[in-house]
Design a protein around this motif. Sequence first.
Motif, short mmCIF file in Angstrom:
data_model
loop_
_atom_site.label_atom_id
_atom_site.label_comp_id
_atom_site.label_asym_id
_atom_site.label_seq_id
_atom_site.Cartn_x
_atom_site.Cartn_y
_atom_site.Cartn_z
N SER A 49 1.30 1.38 -6.64
CA SER A 49 2.24 0.86 -5.65
C SER A 49 1.92 1.47 -4.30
O SER A 49 1.82 2.69 -4.20
CB SER A 49 3.67 1.21 -6.08
N PRO A 50 1.74 0.63 -3.25
CA PRO A 50 1.68 -0.83 -3.30
C PRO A 50 0.45 -1.28 -4.10
O PRO A 50 -0.42 -0.47 -4.36
CB PRO A 50 1.57 -1.22 -1.81
N ASN B 10 -3.24 0.36 -4.41
CA ASN B 10 -3.25 1.80 -4.12
C ASN B 10 -4.21 2.49 -5.11
O ASN B 10 -4.03 2.40 -6.31
CB ASN B 10 -1.82 2.34 -4.28
C1 LIG Z 1 -0.05 5.59 -3.50
O1 LIG Z 1 0.32 6.15 -4.76
C2 LIG Z 1 0.60 7.53 -4.72
C3 LIG Z 1 0.80 8.00 -6.16
O2 LIG Z 1 1.75 7.24 -6.83
C4 LIG Z 1 1.83 7.76 -3.83
O3 LIG Z 1 2.13 9.14 -3.78
C5 LIG Z 1 1.52 7.21 -2.45
O4 LIG Z 1 2.68 7.33 -1.66
C6 LIG Z 1 1.08 5.78 -2.51
N1 LIG Z 1 0.64 5.30 -1.21
C7 LIG Z 1 1.38 4.47 -0.46
C8 LIG Z 1 0.75 4.04 0.83
O5 LIG Z 1 2.48 4.08 -0.81
#
Ligand SMILES: *[C@@H]1O[C@H](CO)[C@@H](O)[C@H](O)[C@H]1NC(C)=O
Length: 180
Positions: free
Chosen positions: A157-158, A161
């Motif tokens: 997510s999103p 990722n």
């Molecule tokens: C991508 O996933 C990581 C792990 O779940 C999370 O910490 C991070 O906030 C995410 N990145 C975005 C842009 O939402």
Amino acid sequence: MAPTTRVFVMLGALLVAALAAPAAGHVTINPKKAATEGYMVFKMRLPHDCGDATIGTSNLTVTLPQGVIAVKQEQVAGWKAVHTMRKIDPPIQSGSRMYSETMDTATWVGFLPDGLYREFGLSLKMLPQKNGTIMYFKSSQDCHGGFPPRNWDMIPSPPGNMTRLLSPAPAVTLIEGYEA
Ligand SMILES: *[C@@H]1O[C@H](CO)[C@@H](O)[C@H](O)[C@H]1NC(C)=O
Ligand SMILES: *[C@@H]1O[C@H](CO)[C@@H](O)[C@H](O)[C@H]1NC(C)=O
Ligand SMILES: *[C@@H]1O[C@H](CO)[C@@H](O)[C@H](O)[C@H]1NC(C)=O
């Protein structure tokens, strides 16, 4: 083998082991790519340990994603296959058949000692999906002796990722016209 060669071979083996290790411990689905519709057989691969060889895994439960019908579990020697169904409302026609329900969860109950792996097959029909759809087969692994279960149900997510997840849900990417 010359001593220096032996060292390089050992380093190479260690590197391969280090690279393979994170993925090797996860529940995965294979193949990871498929066409956007039609019949498929997927294998759920369970190489993750419960924490003790004598405790071991007691069962694997897979929740089927939306858009799949005519699901059958593989008969795996030494394991009992059980399942639950969910309604399809309104019913859908596929081929010459109407489907008013489909498999919701597929569970295999048995014993897998730690240090070994096992594969569990699912035969199913995929209803037409959009190119690039990712289907998640959320799974859970239960252990004998009241050891905590492990849920393999995390979804990026999103979407897209690339951060590595602790317990990713097994995923298949659907590609129009894909042939293995
Ligand atoms: C991508 O996933 C990581 C792990 O779940 C999370 O910490 C991070 O906030 C995410 N990145 C975005 C842009 O939402
Ligand atoms: C389907 O998606 C893949 C990957 O995104 C892309 O390479 C391919 O061109 C697409 N095919 C069609 C028919 O749109
Ligand atoms: C799977 O294992 C857990 C823990 O051992 C148990 O509570 C659960 O009932 C089992 N599920 C099935 C369908 O047998």
